[in-house]
Design a protein around this motif. Structure first.
Motif, mmCIF file in Angstrom:
data_model
loop_
_atom_site.group_PDB
_atom_site.id
_atom_site.type_symbol
_atom_site.label_atom_id
_atom_site.label_comp_id
_atom_site.label_asym_id
_atom_site.label_seq_id
_atom_site.Cartn_x
_atom_site.Cartn_y
_atom_site.Cartn_z
ATOM 1 N N PHE A 47 0.834 -1.213 0.000
ATOM 2 C CA PHE A 47 0.000 0.000 0.000
ATOM 3 C C PHE A 47 0.858 1.249 0.000
ATOM 4 C CE2 PHE A 47 -2.584 -3.374 1.626
ATOM 5 C CZ PHE A 47 -3.832 -3.136 1.086
ATOM 6 N N LYS A 48 0.489 2.205 -0.785
ATOM 7 C CA LYS A 48 1.134 3.520 -0.770
ATOM 8 C C LYS A 48 0.017 4.561 -0.682
ATOM 9 C CE LYS A 48 5.195 1.923 -1.218
ATOM 10 N NZ LYS A 48 5.973 1.841 -0.020
ATOM 11 N N LEU A 49 0.294 5.629 0.092
ATOM 12 C CA LEU A 49 -0.707 6.687 0.168
ATOM 13 C C LEU A 49 -0.932 7.213 -1.249
ATOM 14 C CD1 LEU A 49 -2.277 8.071 2.416
ATOM 15 C CD2 LEU A 49 -0.450 9.766 2.558
ATOM 16 N N ARG A 50 0.167 7.566 -1.920
ATOM 17 C CA ARG A 50 0.140 7.880 -3.351
ATOM 18 C C ARG A 50 1.313 7.145 -3.984
ATOM 19 N NH1 ARG A 50 -4.051 11.106 -5.469
ATOM 20 N NH2 ARG A 50 -3.547 9.496 -6.970
ATOM 21 N N VAL A 51 1.095 6.508 -5.086
ATOM 22 C CA VAL A 51 2.196 5.842 -5.782
ATOM 23 C C VAL A 51 3.090 6.903 -6.395
ATOM 24 C CG1 VAL A 51 2.706 4.533 -7.878
ATOM 25 C CG2 VAL A 51 1.096 3.628 -6.214
ATOM 26 N N SER A 52 4.410 6.803 -6.139
ATOM 27 C CA SER A 52 5.304 7.827 -6.690
ATOM 28 C C SER A 52 6.271 7.235 -7.705
ATOM 29 C CB SER A 52 6.080 8.492 -5.567
ATOM 30 O OG SER A 52 6.773 7.503 -4.840
ATOM 31 N N ASP A 53 6.755 5.998 -7.442
ATOM 32 C CA ASP A 53 7.755 5.395 -8.320
ATOM 33 C C ASP A 53 7.456 3.894 -8.345
ATOM 34 O OD1 ASP A 53 9.979 4.143 -9.383
ATOM 35 O OD2 ASP A 53 11.450 5.306 -8.233
ATOM 36 N N LEU A 54 6.725 3.477 -9.383
ATOM 37 C CA LEU A 54 6.276 2.078 -9.423
ATOM 38 C C LEU A 54 7.452 1.102 -9.375
ATOM 39 C CD1 LEU A 54 3.268 2.123 -11.904
ATOM 40 C CD2 LEU A 54 3.264 1.228 -9.569
ATOM 41 N N ASN A 55 8.553 1.460 -10.060
ATOM 42 C CA ASN A 55 9.707 0.556 -10.073
ATOM 43 C C ASN A 55 10.256 0.345 -8.661
ATOM 44 O OD1 ASN A 55 9.915 -0.229 -12.685
ATOM 45 N ND2 ASN A 55 11.187 1.501 -13.318
ATOM 46 N N HIS A 57 8.621 0.739 -5.821
ATOM 47 C CA HIS A 57 7.648 -0.023 -5.015
ATOM 48 C C HIS A 57 7.700 -1.503 -5.390
ATOM 49 C CE1 HIS A 57 6.494 3.919 -3.984
ATOM 50 N NE2 HIS A 57 5.504 4.104 -4.842
ATOM 51 N N LEU A 58 7.877 -1.759 -6.676
ATOM 52 C CA LEU A 58 7.945 -3.144 -7.142
ATOM 53 C C LEU A 58 9.169 -3.851 -6.532
ATOM 54 C CD1 LEU A 58 7.009 -5.430 -9.033
ATOM 55 C CD2 LEU A 58 8.372 -4.386 -10.848
ATOM 56 N N PHE A 59 10.286 -3.129 -6.484
ATOM 57 C CA PHE A 59 11.509 -3.726 -5.929
ATOM 58 C C PHE A 59 11.308 -4.054 -4.446
ATOM 59 C CE2 PHE A 59 16.338 -3.231 -5.185
ATOM 60 C CZ PHE A 59 16.533 -4.581 -5.430
ATOM 61 N N GLN A 60 10.593 -3.172 -3.747
ATOM 62 C CA GLN A 60 10.290 -3.438 -2.337
ATOM 63 C C GLN A 60 9.502 -4.760 -2.223
ATOM 64 O OE1 GLN A 60 8.307 -0.145 -0.431
ATOM 65 N NE2 GLN A 60 7.999 -1.252 1.481
ATOM 66 N N CYS A 61 8.528 -4.944 -3.129
ATOM 67 C CA CYS A 61 7.723 -6.182 -3.114
ATOM 68 C C CYS A 61 8.605 -7.398 -3.395
ATOM 69 C CB CYS A 61 6.621 -6.124 -4.176
ATOM 70 S SG CYS A 61 5.413 -4.853 -3.822
ATOM 71 N N ILE A 62 9.544 -7.233 -4.318
ATOM 72 C CA ILE A 62 10.444 -8.347 -4.652
ATOM 73 C C ILE A 62 11.239 -8.762 -3.415
ATOM 74 C CG2 ILE A 62 12.582 -8.844 -5.937
ATOM 75 C CD1 ILE A 62 11.262 -7.311 -8.301
ATOM 76 N N SER A 110 12.162 -1.501 2.637
ATOM 77 C CA SER A 110 11.636 -0.224 2.130
ATOM 78 C C SER A 110 12.756 0.744 1.723
ATOM 79 C CB SER A 110 10.764 0.426 3.206
ATOM 80 O OG SER A 110 11.513 0.521 4.389
ATOM 81 N N ARG A 111 14.021 0.381 1.992
ATOM 82 C CA ARG A 111 15.135 1.298 1.721
ATOM 83 C C ARG A 111 15.856 0.984 0.416
ATOM 84 N NH1 ARG A 111 17.087 1.906 7.224
ATOM 85 N NH2 ARG A 111 15.459 3.123 8.233
ATOM 86 N N ASP A 112 16.496 2.012 -0.129
ATOM 87 C CA ASP A 112 17.396 1.856 -1.284
ATOM 88 C C ASP A 112 16.759 1.137 -2.459
ATOM 89 O OD1 ASP A 112 19.378 3.002 0.307
ATOM 90 O OD2 ASP A 112 19.960 1.039 1.113
ATOM 91 N N ASN A 113 15.562 1.539 -2.816
ATOM 92 C CA ASN A 113 14.878 0.849 -3.911
ATOM 93 C C ASN A 113 14.890 1.624 -5.224
ATOM 94 O OD1 ASN A 113 14.271 -1.361 -2.316
ATOM 95 N ND2 ASN A 113 12.463 -0.348 -1.470
ATOM 96 N N ALA A 114 15.318 2.890 -5.151
ATOM 97 C CA ALA A 114 15.311 3.691 -6.376
ATOM 98 C C ALA A 114 16.318 3.112 -7.363
ATOM 99 C CB ALA A 114 15.686 5.135 -6.046
ATOM 100 N N GLY A 115 16.015 3.221 -8.629
ATOM 101 C CA GLY A 115 16.957 2.777 -9.649
ATOM 102 C C GLY A 115 16.653 1.396 -10.193
ATOM 103 N N PHE A 116 15.737 0.675 -9.559
ATOM 104 C CA PHE A 116 15.377 -0.652 -10.079
ATOM 105 C C PHE A 116 14.579 -0.473 -11.372
ATOM 106 C CE2 PHE A 116 12.301 -4.168 -10.352
ATOM 107 C CZ PHE A 116 13.179 -5.231 -10.376
ATOM 108 N N VAL A 117 14.890 -1.315 -12.347
ATOM 109 C CA VAL A 117 14.165 -1.193 -13.620
ATOM 110 C C VAL A 117 13.290 -2.423 -13.803
ATOM 111 C CG1 VAL A 117 14.378 -0.830 -16.107
ATOM 112 C CG2 VAL A 117 16.153 0.033 -14.557
ATOM 113 N N GLY A 118 11.982 -2.236 -13.681
ATOM 114 C CA GLY A 118 11.054 -3.353 -13.885
ATOM 115 C C GLY A 118 10.340 -3.196 -15.212
ATOM 116 N N SER A 119 9.566 -4.204 -15.590
ATOM 117 C CA SER A 119 8.759 -4.070 -16.810
ATOM 118 C C SER A 119 7.509 -3.278 -16.452
ATOM 119 C CB SER A 119 8.331 -5.425 -17.335
ATOM 120 O OG SER A 119 9.396 -6.320 -17.263
ATOM 121 N N SER A 120 6.742 -3.010 -17.437
ATOM 122 C CA SER A 120 5.497 -2.277 -17.195
ATOM 123 C C SER A 120 4.503 -3.184 -16.467
ATOM 124 C CB SER A 120 4.953 -1.847 -18.555
ATOM 125 O OG SER A 120 3.733 -1.249 -18.374
#
Ligand SMILES: C[S@@+](CC[C@H](N)C(=O)[O-])C[C@H]1O[C@@H](n2cnc3c(N)ncnc32)[C@H](O)[C@@H]1O
Length: 753
Positions: A47-55, A57-62, A110-120
């Motif tokens: 859950f995110k209050l507002r989605v800001s960076d899907l990639n 958030h996806l990495f966090q799920c991974i 939840s940390r250091d997730n920026a920069g992950f490249v996922g598919s659409s």
């Protein structure tokens, strides 16, 4: 559009709306049990209050899915990232990220997730509308999972999950392979229980899991085999001791290195080929035996049995390899060396070990009925033969070592030498290792000693301590003395007097200081001259809180003695000593430092001369302010009013302790402690829970006034913050005081040794 102020609000709202349409029996706690935002059937929700960076958030799920794999939990096929205020869900398929899921991640997900490249994303669902809502319900009802591969990172988690799902399963049912004579194909190679969750493991043998074999044991084996594997760096360090033993082999002699409990051969793996050619190894667990054969079978002199026969597999064990059996002692392969005067015997072992906490549960363990134990009982009295490790050590010296140049390099807590006096031999050299690194989470000292087969008594051993750093390197922790202990508190200090006016119409208490409904092992003694009951007796610190207590009346478990008013002060050092490990948690202390009455004569003389008057009052001050003093004030079911006299609450008149503390010449630390106690008592008096008829000690305030509850975010909320704060400060002060004022004298008089 909703306007939640935080994710948690949006998450709860989402679950409240959708769970009833998915599964009535579920509640939010079940869904969020795994430290993520929720797993619901085949869905991982984030859950995110507002989605800001899907990639990101996806990495966090991974990372959450990676953690589920390691724990042996099914991997949901759907990943749903939910934008709470936007009422939008983004659907991903976890199978597309299997490579990433099968990696191991460290640190917060939840940390250091920026920069992950996922598919659409595969689908974007607007659940503010009916069509989107019904799509969410359909997804949440799905029970599809992504299959994962079994490897060293996750196999222990899946083994635990397997034995939980199939409680009677044996190790073969999980790990069995197609090699060898016994061909049960286990769950990892032919998944049935986990059919939908894991791919079959394609490794021919189990050699890849060589360092985990003890952790993969089924529940029964865990209990009976007491396996704690040696980390590689410790194994290599102990080779120094082994080489000292080899150096003692007389010119012209052959020698063997015998390890009767070799497991998968951790101790031997890094030996040279020449050294390996002297090794005779065995282990009783079947899958360890197979890995042992595969890893070093071709290099060692013998493995017992040398080859597998159709009847080698015996209910998970290896026929003929039980080192405690008569058959094994008579095994001609080993006997030929023992009977040969021109062969030196070196035993090199980390014997199985029973956790002190598990000793009770071992009453009916098969090893208790073994030949070695029955022979050992003829020579060793008391509880020495209750320990599996002791059976190995005793039988090692008894049946294998014969010449003064024979040696035994053995890993074991020092108790067998220090307190139990199982052997009286000369130590050539020894090390202290941290037990934490042997697949446990206990900081304690394990000694690895090289014993010469020569008689020799000594009062002290000096062993070099080594811990293991994060990077896997050894770190020197100093040279540690290990003193032998001879006398017990119970025979030398406990008050065993009886009085003519003793009656047995009192009450018995639990360790929490209130009356116990349990069957009592002691008679409920009462006398006006009683102050309470002290438990402090055992020499070790295996169960520090169970073996240290002060109560206002007898404890139903026994194991202590009644304190009388006339001489209670001189008994307090025993209680103080029993707190040592709580305030000194370094691995070098536990299982090395023990309690003894070896200084009893000196102590009693100094008490009689009055030399210790002040120090005994320091012990009293500590005792009054120490949380493990569980004396409380209350009305007993025998109609008597039991008052805590070992506390400093004089609201209802002096206590025995307060009168004695008045005779202490207070130093600055002591003034600070007393001032902190006053702060605590004053704060307690302001609370609703306070009862003015009672006389409170620290523990009673903690148990009855320092109460708390959990708020809806699972945070602890203290009902009386001032009390809680004062208690926390007191705890810090008392620890400092204990180590500064009490501990040095406890060592001086050998209450600690
Ligand atoms: C503490 S582990 C040590 C294993 C290995 N030597 C190491 O240091 O990593 C003890 C080993 O003893 C084995 N074992 C337990 N009881 C045994 C018995 N009665 N006879 C032979 N081996 C036994 C266990 O299966 C386990 O592998």
């Amino acid at each position: 559009m909703p306007s939640f102020v935080n994710e948690r609000e949006g998450q709860i709202d989402f679950y409240n709306r959708f769970i009833p349409l998915v599964d009535h029996s579920l509640n939010v706690d079940d869904i969020i049990a795994d430290n993520n935002d929720g797993v619901l059937n085949g869905n991982l929700l984030e859950f995110k209050l507002r989605v800001s960076d899907l990639n990101a958030h996806l990495f966090q799920c991974i990372k959450y899915l990676s953690a589920l794999r390691i724990k042996g939990r099914p991997i949901p096929s759907n990943i749903l990232i939910i934008d709470c205020n936007g009422e939008t869900a983004y659907l991903y398929n976890s199978a597309d990220y299997l490579d990433e899921i099968e990696k191991v991640y460290y640190g917060a997900a939840s940390r250091d997730n920026a920069g992950f490249v996922g598919s659409s994303f595969n689908e974007k669902i607007d659940y503010s509308r009916h069509i989107g809502q019904s799509r969410i319900i359909a997804l949440l009802r799905e029970k599809l999972y992504t299959k994962i591969h079994i490897d060293e990172n996750c196999i222990v988690g899946w083994a635990t999950a397997f034995y939980r799902s199939v409680p009677n399963a044996r190790k073969e049912d999980f790990l069995g392979d197609r090699t060898g004579q016994h061909r049960t194909i286990g769950e990892i190679r032919n998944p049935t229980v986990f059919r939908d969750f894991i791919y079959p493991y394609t490794g021919q043998s189990n050699v890849k899991f060589q360092y985990l074999m003890d952790k993969l044991n089924d529940t029964l084996q865990k209990k009976n085999l007491g396996a704690f594997y040696t980390p590689e760096v410790y194994a290599e360090k102990s080779h120094e001791l082994l080489r000292m033993a080899i150096a003692r082999v007389p010119e012209g002699n052959d020698y063997i290195i015998l390890d009767r409990c070799a497991g998968t051969g951790n101790l031997e793996k890094k030996l040279t080929d020449e050294e390996l050619s002297h090794c005779v190894l065995s282990t009783v667990e079947y899958y360890e035996y197979k890995v042992l054969q595969e890893l070093i079978g071709s290099k060692v002199r013998h493995i017992i049995p040398p080859v597998e026969s159709s009847d080698t597999f015996n209910a998970g064990l290896v026929r003929g390899a039980d080192a405690l059996s008569k058959d094994y002692l008579e095994n001609p392969l080993i006997k030929q060396y023992v009977d040969n005067p021109n062969c030196t015997i070196i035993l090199f072992e980390n014997p199985p070990y029973t956790e002190p906490q598990a000793v009770e549960g071992q009453k009916n363990a098969p090893w208790k009925k073994s030949y070695v134990i029955s022979e050992m009982k003829k020579e060793c009295s008391g509880t020495i033969s209750n320990d599996l490790g002791n059976a190995f050590i005793w039988s090692g010296f008894k049946y294998y070592l014969r010449q003064p140049t024979d040696s035994y390099i053995v890993y074991s807590p020092v108790k067998y030498w220090k307190a139990q006096h199982l052997i009286n031999k000369k130590m050539i050299e020894g090390f202290a290792f941290n037990r934490r690194h042997f697949h446990t989470n206990i900081d304690a000292c394990i000694m690895c000693a090289c014993w010469s087969n020569e008689e020799g008594t000594s009062d002290v051993l000096h062993i070099d301590g080594f811990d293991i750093k994060g990077n896997g390197e050894l770190v020197f922790a100093g040279t540690l003395p290990v003193y032998r202990i001879y006398k017990l508190y119970s025979n030398n200090y406990n008050d065993k007097r009886t009085f003519e006016d003793d009656t047995f119409d009192g009450i018995t208490l639990g360790l929490d200081g209130i009356e116990s409904p349990n069957n009592s092992r002691i008679r409920p003694l009462y006398n006006d001259n009683l102050l309470g009951y002290m438990i402090a007796g055992s020499s070790g610190f295996d169960k520090p809180d169970l073996e240290s207590s002060l109560l206002v009346a007898g404890c139903y478990r026994g194991n202590g003695f009644f304190l009388r008013k006339d001489n209670y002060l001189e008994k307090l050092p025993m209680f103080c000593a029993s707190r040592y490990i709580t305030y000194n948690r370094a691995w070098t202390e536990r299982a090395r430092i023990m309690k003894s009455a070896d200084g009893a004569a000196r102590f009693k003389a100094d008490v009689a001369s009055g030399n210790l008057d002040q120090w005994l009052r320091k012990c009293l001050l500590f005792t009054c302010l120490e949380m493990q003093n569980h004396m409380r004030t209350f009305k007993g079911s025998d109609g008597r009013f039991y008052r805590n006299e070992l506390c400093l609450d004089t609201t209802n008149g002096e206590t025995i302790a307060s009168v004695d503390i008045d005779k202490l010449n207070l130093n600055e630390d002591e003034k600070r402690l007393l001032a902190q106690w006053d702060t605590l008592l004053e704060a307690a008096k302001e609370t609703e829970e306070y009862d003015e008829t009672l006389t409170y000690g620290v523990y009673q305030i903690f148990a009855e006034i320092d109460t708390s509850y959990k708020d809806e975010d699972d945070n602890t909320v203290w009902n009386n913050v001032a009390v809680h704060t004062a208690l926390s400060t007191l705890k810090t002060l008392i620890k400092e005081y204990y180590n500064k004022e009490i501990v040095p004298m406890l060592f001086k008089y050998e209450f600690l040794k």
